[in-house]
Enzyme design. Structure first.
Site, short mmCIF file in Angstrom:
data_model
loop_
_atom_site.label_atom_id
_atom_site.label_comp_id
_atom_site.label_asym_id
_atom_site.label_seq_id
_atom_site.Cartn_x
_atom_site.Cartn_y
_atom_site.Cartn_z
N SER A 111 0.85 -1.19 0.00
CA SER A 111 0.00 0.00 0.00
C SER A 111 0.89 1.24 0.00
CB SER A 111 -0.86 -0.02 1.26
OG SER A 111 -1.32 1.28 1.56
N SER A 112 0.36 2.33 -0.55
CA SER A 112 1.19 3.54 -0.65
C SER A 112 1.49 4.15 0.72
CB SER A 112 0.51 4.57 -1.55
OG SER A 112 -0.73 4.95 -1.02
N CYS A 113 0.82 3.66 1.79
CA CYS A 113 1.10 4.21 3.12
C CYS A 113 2.42 3.69 3.70
CB CYS A 113 -0.05 3.95 4.09
SG CYS A 113 -0.22 2.24 4.53
N TYR A 140 -0.19 -0.68 10.33
CA TYR A 140 -0.47 -1.33 9.04
C TYR A 140 0.73 -1.20 8.11
CZ TYR A 140 -2.82 -2.10 4.55
OH TYR A 140 -3.18 -2.56 3.30
N LYS A 144 3.13 -4.12 6.33
CA LYS A 144 3.34 -4.22 4.87
C LYS A 144 4.83 -4.12 4.53
CE LYS A 144 -0.74 -4.87 3.08
NZ LYS A 144 -1.00 -6.11 2.33
N HIS A 183 -12.87 3.31 3.88
CA HIS A 183 -12.00 4.39 3.40
C HIS A 183 -12.89 5.57 3.01
CE1 HIS A 183 -9.13 1.00 2.88
NE2 HIS A 183 -8.29 1.92 3.30
O1 GFB Z 1 -9.46 6.83 2.94
P1 GFB Z 1 -8.89 7.15 4.27
O2 GFB Z 1 -9.55 6.55 5.46
O3 GFB Z 1 -7.40 6.72 4.24
O4 GFB Z 1 -8.93 8.76 4.51
P2 GFB Z 1 -5.92 7.28 4.23
C1 GFB Z 1 -8.46 9.65 3.55
C2 GFB Z 1 -8.77 11.07 3.96
O5 GFB Z 1 -10.18 11.30 3.85
C3 GFB Z 1 -8.41 11.47 5.39
C4 GFB Z 1 -10.67 11.93 5.01
O6 GFB Z 1 -7.90 12.79 5.39
C5 GFB Z 1 -9.75 11.43 6.12
O7 GFB Z 1 -9.81 12.29 7.25
N1 GFB Z 1 -12.10 11.60 5.16
C6 GFB Z 1 -13.13 12.49 5.04
C7 GFB Z 1 -12.62 10.41 5.43
N2 GFB Z 1 -14.30 11.88 5.25
C8 GFB Z 1 -14.02 10.58 5.48
C9 GFB Z 1 -14.83 9.42 5.75
O8 GFB Z 1 -16.06 9.47 5.80
N3 GFB Z 1 -14.19 8.25 5.94
C10 GFB Z 1 -12.83 8.14 5.89
N4 GFB Z 1 -12.27 6.94 6.06
N5 GFB Z 1 -12.03 9.20 5.65
C11 GFB Z 1 -5.51 4.79 4.66
C12 GFB Z 1 -4.70 4.01 5.65
O9 GFB Z 1 -5.15 6.08 4.87
O10 GFB Z 1 -5.21 4.49 3.33
C13 GFB Z 1 -4.61 2.61 5.32
O11 GFB Z 1 -5.20 4.25 6.94
C14 GFB Z 1 -4.41 2.33 3.84
O12 GFB Z 1 -3.58 2.08 6.06
C15 GFB Z 1 -5.29 3.18 2.97
O13 GFB Z 1 -3.09 2.54 3.49
C16 GFB Z 1 -4.99 3.06 1.49
O14 GFB Z 1 -5.50 7.49 2.82
O15 GFB Z 1 -5.71 8.44 5.14
#
Ligand code: GFB
Length: 332
Positions: A111-113, A140, A144, A183
């Site tokens: 994953s890109s993280c 996580y 990875k 996500h």
């Molecule tokens: O998609 P997301 O949970 O993953 O959040 P990450 C991306 C951005 O969207 C963050 C915002 O800045 C969140 O605060 N966001 C806004 C939301 N509204 C929402 C919502 O309703 N739900 C969620 N989930 N976010 C993940 C990693 O990071 O990316 C994992 O935690 C994995 O490990 C994945 O690598 C691809 O991009 O921040």
């Protein structure tokens, strides 16, 4: 000689997940017919003895490791221990088991993280381990990175044709829409569709809306992974600039980078929701930016086919149909 042969027996670990199911469809559409899959109820991939028995019975020659415990930013923050433990167990069983069973070719999905929080953008493969990780998904990411290192050391030590691929943030029909797990895209689609249907005046968007993310449709990701699997063996990679720098993984991205505020507005428009989007700064923003440098992948000729707006429209339609089917069932 192609890296996967039509006669190979291919095990897709995680074939019911977002990317694993797309990978399964892509392999079938390219004519690979000997594909082995197992549901979680049939095989716990964290159980190394069970995985070893499975390898002995099924004898796959090629393995795609698309299984993982994944989730959005809140799930990562709340359950880091499970994200670390389960992914380490699963990777060790499936990757080490493949090595012991003599699997010829293996592709591990990261994953890109894995890249440092403040890595220069776009992030090249060589940015790995050059700085501190983003705290919200460190557990996580470390799991990875350990998987990547296992793949790399097996390749170096035993000459195995094993590689890792690093997809950017993925989305598409069949994603996880659970409010605690999802996500950003499924999370926002769920809340914006509900707000439209229930005529709510506002929808909360986590964080400041400023972070930027690169999104790739799962079907495009699956095409890229199979392109890599078919065309790039460990020797070719070793000869590339990335390989010469000592890395054995390849970025998979779209170049489609948007801010969370922009993508939230786009979803609201596609859903036809005219209410207010309220940004909630008490929720975490996570990494400020995660754009991948995909020079190596583009060198293989890969180009994404599904533009973000089209992929979002398709995912929203799929989600609304699923909701309608569920309510029709409940009415019966
Ligand atoms: O998609 P997301 O949970 O993953 O959040 P990450 C991306 C951005 O969207 C963050 C915002 O800045 C969140 O605060 N966001 C806004 C939301 N509204 C929402 C919502 O309703 N739900 C969620 N989930 N976010 C993940 C990693 O990071 O990316 C994992 O935690 C994995 O490990 C994945 O690598 C691809 O991009 O921040």
């Amino acid at each position: 000689m192609p890296c996967i042969h039509p006669t190979d027996r291919i095990f897709v670990a995680g074939h019911l997940g977002l990317v694993g199911s797309a990978l399964h469809r892509e392999l079938l559409s390219r004519g690979y017919s000997d594909i082995v899959v197992r549901r979680r109820s049939e095989l716990d991939l964290r159980d190394d003895a069970a995985v070893a028995r499975f390898y002995a019975e099924a004898q796959p020659t090629v393995v795609f490791v698309a299984a993982a415990r994944v989730g959005g930013i809140l799930a990562n923050l709340q359950r880091g221990a499970e994200f670390l433990h389960d992914n380490l167990q699963l990777q060790n069983s499936v990757i080490w088991g493949a090595h012991q069973a003599g699997v010829r070719r293996l592709i591990f999905l990261g994953s890109s993280c894995i890249y440092p929080r403040d890595a220069a953008q776009p992030m090249a493969e060589t940015a790995l381990l050059t700085g501190p990780l983003e705290p919200s998904n460190r557990a996580y990411a470390l799991a990875k990175i350990a998987g990547l290192e296992l793949v790399q050391t097996l390749r170096q030590q035993f000459g195995h044709d094993y590689l890792s691929v690093m997809p950017t943030n993925l989305y598409g029909p069949g994603d996880n829409f659970d409010p605690n797990e999802s996500h950003v895209l499924p999370g926002l689609i769920r809340r914006i569709v509900a707000a439209k249907r229930e005529q709510q005046s506002e929808v909360v968007v986590f964080g400041s809306g400023q972070p930027r993310r690169e999104f790739l449709h799962a079907d495009d990701c699956a095409r890229a992974i199979v392109d890599v699997a078919e065309r790039m063996d460990a020797g070719t990679l070793a000869g590339s600039s990335i390989g010469r720098a000592g890395f054995s993984h390849i970025n998979i991205g779209s170049g489609d980078e948007v801010s969370i505020a922009e993508v939230a507005r786009c979803i609201a428009e596609l859903v036809g929701y005219a209410g207010r989007l309220r940004f909630d700064p008490s929720k975490p923003d996570g990494t400020p930016r995660k754009l991948l440098d995909c020079t190596l992948l583009r060198g293989l000729g890969f180009r994404p086919r599904i533009a973000l707006v089209d992929g979002l429209r398709q995912t929203i339609d799929w989600y609304c149909q699923m909701l309608d089917q569920q309510s029709a069932l409940l009415r019966r």
